[in-house]
Design a protein around this motif. Sequence first.
Motif, short mmCIF file in Angstrom:
data_model
loop_
_atom_site.label_atom_id
_atom_site.label_comp_id
_atom_site.label_asym_id
_atom_site.label_seq_id
_atom_site.Cartn_x
_atom_site.Cartn_y
_atom_site.Cartn_z
N VAL A 1 47.53 34.54 42.86
CA VAL A 1 47.74 33.67 41.71
C VAL A 1 48.03 34.52 40.47
N ALA A 2 47.16 35.47 40.21
CA ALA A 2 47.33 36.32 39.03
C ALA A 2 46.50 37.58 39.21
N ALA A 3 46.95 38.66 38.59
CA ALA A 3 46.23 39.92 38.67
C ALA A 3 46.31 40.65 37.34
N ILE A 4 45.32 41.49 37.10
CA ILE A 4 45.28 42.26 35.85
C ILE A 4 44.78 43.65 36.16
N THR A 5 45.46 44.66 35.66
CA THR A 5 45.06 46.04 35.91
C THR A 5 43.97 46.47 34.92
N SER A 6 43.44 47.65 35.15
CA SER A 6 42.42 48.16 34.24
C SER A 6 43.01 48.41 32.85
N GLY A 7 44.33 48.60 32.80
CA GLY A 7 44.99 48.80 31.51
C GLY A 7 45.41 47.52 30.82
N GLY A 8 45.22 46.39 31.50
CA GLY A 8 45.52 45.10 30.88
C GLY A 8 46.86 44.50 31.26
N SER A 9 47.63 45.18 32.11
CA SER A 9 48.90 44.61 32.56
C SER A 9 48.63 43.46 33.52
N THR A 10 49.44 42.41 33.38
CA THR A 10 49.22 41.21 34.18
C THR A 10 50.48 40.83 34.96
N ASN A 11 50.26 40.11 36.06
CA ASN A 11 51.37 39.47 36.76
C ASN A 11 50.88 38.17 37.34
N TYR A 12 51.80 37.24 37.46
CA TYR A 12 51.48 35.87 37.87
C TYR A 12 52.43 35.39 38.95
N ALA A 13 51.93 34.49 39.77
CA ALA A 13 52.81 33.78 40.68
C ALA A 13 53.72 32.88 39.85
N ASP A 14 54.95 32.72 40.33
CA ASP A 14 55.90 31.90 39.58
C ASP A 14 55.37 30.48 39.36
N SER A 15 54.62 29.98 40.32
CA SER A 15 54.15 28.60 40.26
C SER A 15 53.13 28.35 39.16
N VAL A 16 52.54 29.42 38.62
CA VAL A 16 51.50 29.23 37.59
C VAL A 16 51.89 29.84 36.25
N LYS A 17 53.02 30.49 36.17
CA LYS A 17 53.45 31.11 34.91
C LYS A 17 53.54 30.06 33.81
N GLY A 18 53.00 30.39 32.65
CA GLY A 18 53.02 29.47 31.53
C GLY A 18 51.88 28.48 31.52
N ARG A 19 51.14 28.40 32.63
CA ARG A 19 50.00 27.46 32.70
C ARG A 19 48.66 28.18 32.85
N PHE A 20 48.67 29.30 33.57
CA PHE A 20 47.43 30.05 33.83
C PHE A 20 47.45 31.35 33.04
N THR A 21 46.27 31.79 32.62
CA THR A 21 46.13 33.06 31.93
C THR A 21 44.95 33.83 32.51
N ILE A 22 45.21 35.06 32.90
CA ILE A 22 44.15 35.92 33.42
C ILE A 22 43.73 36.89 32.33
N SER A 23 42.43 37.15 32.26
CA SER A 23 41.91 38.12 31.30
C SER A 23 40.67 38.78 31.92
N ARG A 24 40.25 39.88 31.31
CA ARG A 24 39.08 40.56 31.86
C ARG A 24 38.26 41.18 30.73
N ASP A 25 36.97 41.29 31.01
CA ASP A 25 36.05 42.01 30.15
C ASP A 25 35.61 43.21 30.98
N SER A 26 36.26 44.34 30.77
CA SER A 26 36.00 45.51 31.61
C SER A 26 34.58 46.03 31.45
N ALA A 27 34.03 45.92 30.27
CA ALA A 27 32.67 46.40 30.04
C ALA A 27 31.66 45.62 30.87
N LYS A 28 31.96 44.33 31.12
CA LYS A 28 31.05 43.48 31.89
C LYS A 28 31.55 43.26 33.31
#
Length: 121
Positions: free
Chosen positions: A48-75
């Motif tokens: 569906v979506a992925a995020i690297t340790s550096g914050g780069s993201t990629n999404y499946a075409d079916s969810v682009k513009g609707r889903f947002t992935i984010s991370r709190d690396s410290a937690k």
Amino acid sequence: QVQLVESGGGLVQPGGSLRLSCAASGRILSMNAMGWYRQAPGKERELVAAITSGGSTNYADSVKGRFTISRDSAKHTVFLQMNSLKPEDTAVYYCKATKVLVTTGPYLEVWGQGTLVTVSS
């Protein structure tokens, strides 16, 4: 040992929103990419979506513009904000972490147990 625990799934009407969370526990020293996958009944698991340790993201075409992935690396936590949900988004959503280093050694990948998202009126 490291575990991923997802939360935030449930029943929502079409057009609604949900926010999934995935928290990693254990004596974690570092973690590379984190991502969300889903598996609908009778279908294969898909990214569906992925995020690297550096914050780069990629999404499946079916969810682009609707889903947002984010991370709190410290937690060691990753989130998936899902808006404008559609019935075809119904699936079990799984969290995955890659290249996890804990005090007892490395893990190439770790999966959560999954959380069910149902989009229906």
